[in-house]
Design a protein around this motif. Structure first.
Motif, PDB file in Angstrom:
ATOM      1  N   ALA A  22       6.767   4.624   7.401  1.00  0.00           N
ATOM      2  CA  ALA A  22       5.686   3.477   7.142  1.00  0.00           C
ATOM      3  C   ALA A  22       5.327   3.313   8.075  1.00  0.00           C
ATOM      4  CB  ALA A  22       7.275   2.338   6.757  1.00  0.00           C
ATOM      5  N   TYR A  23       5.231   3.747   9.347  1.00  0.00           N
ATOM      6  CA  TYR A  23       5.124   2.714  10.746  1.00  0.00           C
ATOM      7  C   TYR A  23       3.571   3.637  10.850  1.00  0.00           C
ATOM      8  CZ  TYR A  23       8.817   0.046  11.135  1.00  0.00           C
ATOM      9  OH  TYR A  23      10.234  -0.535  11.080  1.00  0.00           O
ATOM     10  N   ALA A  24       3.274   4.930  10.336  1.00  0.00           N
ATOM     11  CA  ALA A  24       2.353   5.288  10.537  1.00  0.00           C
ATOM     12  C   ALA A  24       1.156   4.734  10.013  1.00  0.00           C
ATOM     13  CB  ALA A  24       2.342   7.190   9.975  1.00  0.00           C
ATOM     14  N   GLY A  25      -0.003   4.699  10.953  1.00  0.00           N
ATOM     15  CA  GLY A  25      -1.270   4.356  10.484  1.00  0.00           C
ATOM     16  C   GLY A  25      -1.621   2.361  10.806  1.00  0.00           C
ATOM     17  N   LEU A  26      -0.461   2.086  11.325  1.00  0.00           N
ATOM     18  CA  LEU A  26      -0.753   0.510  11.260  1.00  0.00           C
ATOM     19  C   LEU A  26      -1.142   0.883  12.984  1.00  0.00           C
ATOM     20  CD1 LEU A  26       3.080  -0.833  10.164  1.00  0.00           C
ATOM     21  CD2 LEU A  26       0.782  -0.726   8.940  1.00  0.00           C
ATOM     22  N   ASP A  27      -1.627  -0.612  13.237  1.00  0.00           N
ATOM     23  CA  ASP A  27      -1.324  -0.712  14.520  1.00  0.00           C
ATOM     24  C   ASP A  27      -0.367  -0.492  15.870  1.00  0.00           C
ATOM     25  OD1 ASP A  27      -2.175  -3.401  16.253  1.00  0.00           O
ATOM     26  OD2 ASP A  27      -2.372  -3.591  14.036  1.00  0.00           O
ATOM     27  N   ALA A  28       0.051  -0.237  16.314  1.00  0.00           N
ATOM     28  CA  ALA A  28       0.744  -0.231  17.836  1.00  0.00           C
ATOM     29  C   ALA A  28       1.457  -1.382  18.140  1.00  0.00           C
ATOM     30  CB  ALA A  28       0.579   0.593  18.830  1.00  0.00           C
ATOM     31  N   ASP A  36      -5.136   5.929  20.062  1.00  0.00           N
ATOM     32  CA  ASP A  36      -6.338   5.016  20.334  1.00  0.00           C
ATOM     33  C   ASP A  36      -5.709   3.638  19.827  1.00  0.00           C
ATOM     34  OD1 ASP A  36      -8.126   6.679  21.184  1.00  0.00           O
ATOM     35  OD2 ASP A  36      -8.688   7.551  19.277  1.00  0.00           O
ATOM     36  N   GLY A  37      -4.825   2.599  20.038  1.00  0.00           N
ATOM     37  CA  GLY A  37      -4.040   1.869  19.521  1.00  0.00           C
ATOM     38  C   GLY A  37      -2.976   1.971  17.955  1.00  0.00           C
ATOM     39  N   GLU A  79       5.490  -2.165  16.501  1.00  0.00           N
ATOM     40  CA  GLU A  79       6.535  -2.865  17.287  1.00  0.00           C
ATOM     41  C   GLU A  79       6.925  -3.628  16.458  1.00  0.00           C
ATOM     42  OE1 GLU A  79       7.756  -3.489  21.720  1.00  0.00           O
ATOM     43  OE2 GLU A  79       5.293  -2.404  21.495  1.00  0.00           O
ATOM     44  N   ARG A  80       6.071  -5.014  16.422  1.00  0.00           N
ATOM     45  CA  ARG A  80       6.880  -6.760  15.698  1.00  0.00           C
ATOM     46  C   ARG A  80       7.266  -6.000  14.723  1.00  0.00           C
ATOM     47  NH1 ARG A  80       1.953  -9.153  17.063  1.00  0.00           N
ATOM     48  NH2 ARG A  80       1.371  -8.253  14.918  1.00  0.00           N
ATOM     49  N   LEU A  81       6.691  -5.108  13.551  1.00  0.00           N
ATOM     50  CA  LEU A  81       8.007  -4.998  12.290  1.00  0.00           C
ATOM     51  C   LEU A  81       8.815  -4.697  12.800  1.00  0.00           C
ATOM     52  CD1 LEU A  81       6.857  -5.161   9.916  1.00  0.00           C
ATOM     53  CD2 LEU A  81       5.678  -3.490   9.322  1.00  0.00           C
ATOM     54  N   ALA A  82       9.026  -3.882  13.500  1.00  0.00           N
ATOM     55  CA  ALA A  82      10.271  -2.670  13.905  1.00  0.00           C
ATOM     56  C   ALA A  82      11.450  -3.719  14.373  1.00  0.00           C
ATOM     57  CB  ALA A  82       9.997  -1.481  14.447  1.00  0.00           C
ATOM     58  N   ARG A  83      11.044  -4.186  15.516  1.00  0.00           N
ATOM     59  CA  ARG A  83      12.001  -5.149  16.132  1.00  0.00           C
ATOM     60  C   ARG A  83      11.952  -6.315  15.170  1.00  0.00           C
ATOM     61  NH1 ARG A  83      12.635  -4.006  21.101  1.00  0.00           N
ATOM     62  NH2 ARG A  83      10.746  -2.750  22.507  1.00  0.00           N
ATOM     63  N   VAL A 140       0.133   4.218  14.822  1.00  0.00           N
ATOM     64  CA  VAL A 140       0.779   4.566  15.369  1.00  0.00           C
ATOM     65  C   VAL A 140       0.152   6.309  14.231  1.00  0.00           C
ATOM     66  CG1 VAL A 140       3.201   5.398  14.407  1.00  0.00           C
ATOM     67  CG2 VAL A 140       2.385   3.033  15.603  1.00  0.00           C
ATOM     68  N   ARG A 141       0.295   7.486  14.551  1.00  0.00           N
ATOM     69  CA  ARG A 141       0.112   9.092  14.413  1.00  0.00           C
ATOM     70  C   ARG A 141       1.517   9.119  13.577  1.00  0.00           C
ATOM     71  NH1 ARG A 141      -4.678   7.789  13.885  1.00  0.00           N
ATOM     72  NH2 ARG A 141      -5.907   7.823  15.007  1.00  0.00           N
ATOM     73  N   ARG A 142       2.711   8.829  14.385  1.00  0.00           N
ATOM     74  CA  ARG A 142       3.900   9.210  13.498  1.00  0.00           C
ATOM     75  C   ARG A 142       5.074   8.744  14.078  1.00  0.00           C
ATOM     76  NH1 ARG A 142       7.166  14.194  15.712  1.00  0.00           N
ATOM     77  NH2 ARG A 142       6.609  14.533  17.720  1.00  0.00           N
ATOM     78  N   SER A 143       6.114   8.118  13.789  1.00  0.00           N
ATOM     79  CA  SER A 143       7.336   7.889  13.967  1.00  0.00           C
ATOM     80  C   SER A 143       8.508   8.411  13.928  1.00  0.00           C
ATOM     81  CB  SER A 143       7.365   6.220  14.138  1.00  0.00           C
ATOM     82  OG  SER A 143       7.846   6.023  12.585  1.00  0.00           O
ATOM     83  N   TRP A 144       9.592   8.013  14.832  1.00  0.00           N
ATOM     84  CA  TRP A 144      10.705   9.127  14.431  1.00  0.00           C
ATOM     85  C   TRP A 144      11.982   8.256  15.041  1.00  0.00           C
ATOM     86  CZ3 TRP A 144       7.509  10.147  18.020  1.00  0.00           C
ATOM     87  CH2 TRP A 144       7.747  10.876  19.417  1.00  0.00           C
ATOM     88  N   LYS A 145      13.602   8.651  14.578  1.00  0.00           N
ATOM     89  CA  LYS A 145      14.401   7.575  15.300  1.00  0.00           C
ATOM     90  C   LYS A 145      14.815   8.401  16.651  1.00  0.00           C
ATOM     91  CE  LYS A 145      16.136   6.457  10.252  1.00  0.00           C
ATOM     92  NZ  LYS A 145      17.489   6.480   9.742  1.00  0.00           N
TER      93      LYS A 145
END
Length: 71
Positions: free
Chosen positions: A17-23, A62-63, A27-31, A65-70
């Protein structure tokens, strides 16, 4: 006999769900969603492969999120 150690719980969250968001926003949302550690990495970065409960990894280009993983 010693008790089995408790495994820490991770947030019930979809890393995809984080892919495509600005970094910064990601990060704020994840925390806010309960991740105790958030790691931003450039594409192709060399990283250790140990699994860490409560950590969310972002591949950022380029600022964004392209992918994310646990872990």
């Amino acid at each position: 006999m010693a008790p089995n150690p408790q495994t820490p719980e991770e947030p019930q969250d979809d890393p995809a769900a984080y892919a495509g968001l600005d970094a910064e926003s990601a990060e704020r949302l994840a925390r806010e969603r309960g991740w105790s550690s958030v790691r931003s990495l450039p594409p192709g970065a060399l990283i250790t492969m140990e699994y860490r409960f409560g950590r969310l990894n972002f591949e950022v280009a380029d600022g964004v999120v392209r992918r994310s993983w646990k872990g």
